[in-house]
Design a protein around this motif. Structure first.
Motif, mmCIF file in Angstrom:
data_model
loop_
_atom_site.group_PDB
_atom_site.id
_atom_site.type_symbol
_atom_site.label_atom_id
_atom_site.label_comp_id
_atom_site.label_asym_id
_atom_site.label_seq_id
_atom_site.Cartn_x
_atom_site.Cartn_y
_atom_site.Cartn_z
ATOM 1 N N LEU A 184 4.465 3.560 2.672
ATOM 2 C CA LEU A 184 4.813 4.602 1.766
ATOM 3 C C LEU A 184 3.746 5.640 2.192
ATOM 4 O O LEU A 184 3.939 6.922 2.182
ATOM 5 C CB LEU A 184 4.726 4.434 0.230
ATOM 6 C CG LEU A 184 5.794 3.553 -0.113
ATOM 7 C CD1 LEU A 184 5.584 3.319 -1.658
ATOM 8 C CD2 LEU A 184 7.190 4.284 -0.111
ATOM 9 N N LEU A 185 2.616 5.405 2.377
ATOM 10 C CA LEU A 185 1.372 6.259 2.533
ATOM 11 C C LEU A 185 1.451 6.863 3.855
ATOM 12 O O LEU A 185 1.473 8.150 4.200
ATOM 13 C CB LEU A 185 -0.005 5.697 2.603
ATOM 14 C CG LEU A 185 -1.353 6.339 2.883
ATOM 15 C CD1 LEU A 185 -1.304 7.421 1.634
ATOM 16 C CD2 LEU A 185 -2.561 5.385 2.657
ATOM 17 N N GLU A 237 4.387 9.307 3.704
ATOM 18 C CA GLU A 237 3.549 10.564 3.113
ATOM 19 C C GLU A 237 2.755 11.421 4.103
ATOM 20 O O GLU A 237 2.820 12.686 3.948
ATOM 21 C CB GLU A 237 2.862 10.266 1.890
ATOM 22 C CG GLU A 237 2.155 11.329 0.828
ATOM 23 C CD GLU A 237 1.693 10.927 -0.459
ATOM 24 O OE1 GLU A 237 1.221 11.868 -0.880
ATOM 25 O OE2 GLU A 237 1.688 9.665 -0.595
ATOM 26 N N ARG A 290 3.911 -2.506 1.639
ATOM 27 C CA ARG A 290 4.797 -1.372 1.052
ATOM 28 C C ARG A 290 4.109 -0.149 0.848
ATOM 29 O O ARG A 290 4.708 0.835 1.093
ATOM 30 C CB ARG A 290 5.375 -1.795 -0.122
ATOM 31 C CG ARG A 290 6.567 -2.806 0.123
ATOM 32 C CD ARG A 290 7.577 -2.977 -1.325
ATOM 33 N NE ARG A 290 6.575 -3.546 -2.184
ATOM 34 C CZ ARG A 290 6.590 -4.830 -2.595
ATOM 35 N NH1 ARG A 290 7.268 -5.625 -1.670
ATOM 36 N NH2 ARG A 290 5.944 -5.119 -3.847
ATOM 37 N N GLU A 291 2.890 -0.183 0.371
ATOM 38 C CA GLU A 291 2.008 0.865 0.022
ATOM 39 C C GLU A 291 1.475 1.416 1.278
ATOM 40 O O GLU A 291 1.408 2.951 1.509
ATOM 41 C CB GLU A 291 0.766 0.526 -0.614
ATOM 42 C CG GLU A 291 1.186 0.050 -2.364
ATOM 43 C CD GLU A 291 -0.134 -0.107 -3.051
ATOM 44 O OE1 GLU A 291 -0.984 -0.268 -2.386
ATOM 45 O OE2 GLU A 291 0.094 -0.464 -4.235
ATOM 46 N N ARG A 292 1.365 0.775 2.350
ATOM 47 C CA ARG A 292 0.875 1.280 3.589
ATOM 48 C C ARG A 292 2.126 2.021 4.263
ATOM 49 O O ARG A 292 1.836 3.196 4.945
ATOM 50 C CB ARG A 292 0.446 0.379 4.530
ATOM 51 C CG ARG A 292 -0.062 0.709 6.049
ATOM 52 C CD ARG A 292 -0.398 -0.438 6.751
ATOM 53 N NE ARG A 292 -0.491 0.023 8.150
ATOM 54 C CZ ARG A 292 0.169 -0.071 9.200
ATOM 55 N NH1 ARG A 292 1.477 -0.176 9.058
ATOM 56 N NH2 ARG A 292 -0.210 0.142 10.323
ATOM 57 N N GLU A 313 2.857 -5.985 -1.106
ATOM 58 C CA GLU A 313 2.690 -4.750 -1.771
ATOM 59 C C GLU A 313 1.992 -3.747 -1.137
ATOM 60 O O GLU A 313 1.999 -2.661 -0.915
ATOM 61 C CB GLU A 313 1.846 -5.121 -3.194
ATOM 62 C CG GLU A 313 3.055 -5.822 -4.273
ATOM 63 C CD GLU A 313 2.207 -6.067 -5.382
ATOM 64 O OE1 GLU A 313 1.073 -5.824 -5.609
ATOM 65 O OE2 GLU A 313 2.902 -6.503 -6.423
ATOM 66 N N LEU A 314 0.721 -4.255 -0.467
ATOM 67 C CA LEU A 314 -0.371 -3.469 0.376
ATOM 68 C C LEU A 314 0.620 -2.966 1.736
ATOM 69 O O LEU A 314 0.566 -1.939 2.169
ATOM 70 C CB LEU A 314 -1.345 -4.325 1.028
ATOM 71 C CG LEU A 314 -2.458 -4.662 -0.047
ATOM 72 C CD1 LEU A 314 -3.461 -5.412 0.582
ATOM 73 C CD2 LEU A 314 -3.062 -3.589 -0.790
ATOM 74 N N GLN A 359 0.382 -9.587 -2.644
ATOM 75 C CA GLN A 359 -0.330 -8.742 -2.775
ATOM 76 C C GLN A 359 -0.129 -8.222 -1.341
ATOM 77 O O GLN A 359 -0.377 -6.846 -1.087
ATOM 78 C CB GLN A 359 -1.957 -9.103 -2.953
ATOM 79 C CG GLN A 359 -2.166 -9.255 -4.538
ATOM 80 C CD GLN A 359 -3.462 -9.830 -4.701
ATOM 81 O OE1 GLN A 359 -4.428 -10.241 -3.716
ATOM 82 N NE2 GLN A 359 -3.987 -9.832 -5.876
#
Length: 386
Positions: free
Chosen positions: A126-127, A130, A122-124, A119-120, A116
């Protein structure tokens, strides 16, 4: 076969080899441990079980523990251990299961948290990417918007300053054509009267178009000034009635007045208010034939409500949505038939807002249109358009 799949297979084989070597080593050294520790050797089961549980998770760890226990019991029996000695291993075996399950659960929980967290992360990332891209886009759009606004202001300021240079020649043309027309009529030169009248009408029409463009440019450039004065609203209505009557009669229309008695005195920019109402009435007469034009006026406290309704061709919802956009006209066939620049209503609404009010419209195709102007009754000080 993909490189990632090959690496995963090699990793799994490595784990199997490590676990197999651990079991073989543990089994071969079992006799020596048994000779040294006797029945207490059951507690040593915690070591391989814990290792298996940590590597394989609680399910794999318990399976490994069960295999290890069966292997140990078999080794005990091969070494001639008694039943009582095997039973003495019970507490150690139970402890092995409990510890194996706990260690395996802890390992699974750590793996889940790590997954997790990854994943967080990676999402961070990506965010963050963006957000960075959106900031760049917003900066680009803001720069483009500022450039467009600067260009628009420059255009509007230029046209506003050109007011005198554009109007003066046209006023001269209109004035001289009127003088020549009067002289031609006096000298009974009827062949020239019509031509001079055409020149004058064309000049007046062109002057009206230029006035619309200049008014819009002044509003956009923030140079439109409003000057308040006291006046009776009923006198404004009577003036509009006299002025619009020739246009009303041109298309065989009928003017209906529905005016309240308590309109009273208003303090606002008389010329701008007159320009708004005259434009609404002119549009109504243009798009109505053999129908009726209704002008309503009433007072509601400190607000004046004006309404211009007609029984003309009407408009669709799409046309109404774009009605107050500068240079936007009706569909091509209607624009070609009735003419116009598409600026009158845009200017009227801008002036209404400068006066502190607004214009609203309702329309149905084939039934007519209804324009409502709402403005404050008192504008206490001159206002400069921003």
């Amino acid at each position: 076969m993909p490189k990632q799949t090959i690496e995963q297979s090699i990793q799994q084989l490595r784990h199997i080899m490590i676990i197999g070597m651990a079991f073989v080593g543990y089994s071969l050294s079992f006799i020596w441990f048994y000779d040294q520790a006797g029945a207490v050797i059951g507690s040593l089961l915690l070591l391989p079980v814990g290792l298996a549980a940590w590597l394989l998770g609680w399910r794999g760890g318990l399976i490994a523990a069960l295999i290890g226990i069966c292997l140990n019991i078999g080794l005990f029996l091969l070494n001639g251990a008694s039943f009582a000695e095997i039973l003495a291993l019970g507490p150690g075996l139970m402890m092995a299961f409990v510890v194996g399950g706990a260690i395996g659960w802890l390992r699974s929980l750590i793996n889940k948290i790590q997954t997790q967290t990854s994943e967080l992360q990676r999402e961070r990332e990506l965010l963050a990417n963006e957000i960075s891209q959106r900031k760049q886009i917003e900066q680009s759009l803001l720069a483009a918007k500022e450039e467009a606004e600067l260009a628009n202001r420059s255009k509007s300021q230029f046209l506003a300053m050109m007011s005198h240079e554009l109007r003066t020649p046209l006023n001269a043309i209109i004035g001289y054509s009127e003088l020549l027309q009067e002289d031609a009529e006096a000298d009974q030169l009827t062949n020239y009267v019509q031509d001079l009248s055409t020149i004058r009408n064309a000049g007046v029409h062109l002057l009206g178009l230029i006035n619309d463009v200049l008014d819009l440019s002044k509003i956009e450039a923030g140079r439109m000034e409003l000057f308040g004065q006291d006046f009776h609203v009923i006198e404004l209505i009577n003036d509009l009635e006299l002025y619009i009557q020739p246009q009303i009669a041109k298309n065989n229309n009928r003017l209906v007045l529905d005016v309240a008695e308590d309109l009273g005195v208003m303090h606002s920019d008389l010329q701008k208010l007159r320009q708004i109402l005259l434009n609404l009435l002119t549009n109504a007469t243009k798009f109505t034939q053999q129908g009726s034009i209704t002008l309503r006026a009433k007072r509601d406290g400190d607000w004046l409500h004006f309404e211009v309704a007609d029984t003309g061709i009407g408009m669709s919802s799409e046309q109404v949505a774009n009605l107050f956009q500068p240079f936007v006209q009706a569909e091509q066939s209607t624009a070609a038939r009735f003419g116009g620049t598409g600026l009158g209503l845009a200017i009227s609404r801008s002036l209404a807002k400068l006066l502190g009010g607004d214009i609203m419209v309702e329309s149905v195709i084939g039934q007519g249109s209804n324009f409502q102007l709402i403005v404050p009754a008192f504008q206490l000080a001159p206002v400069t358009a921003m």
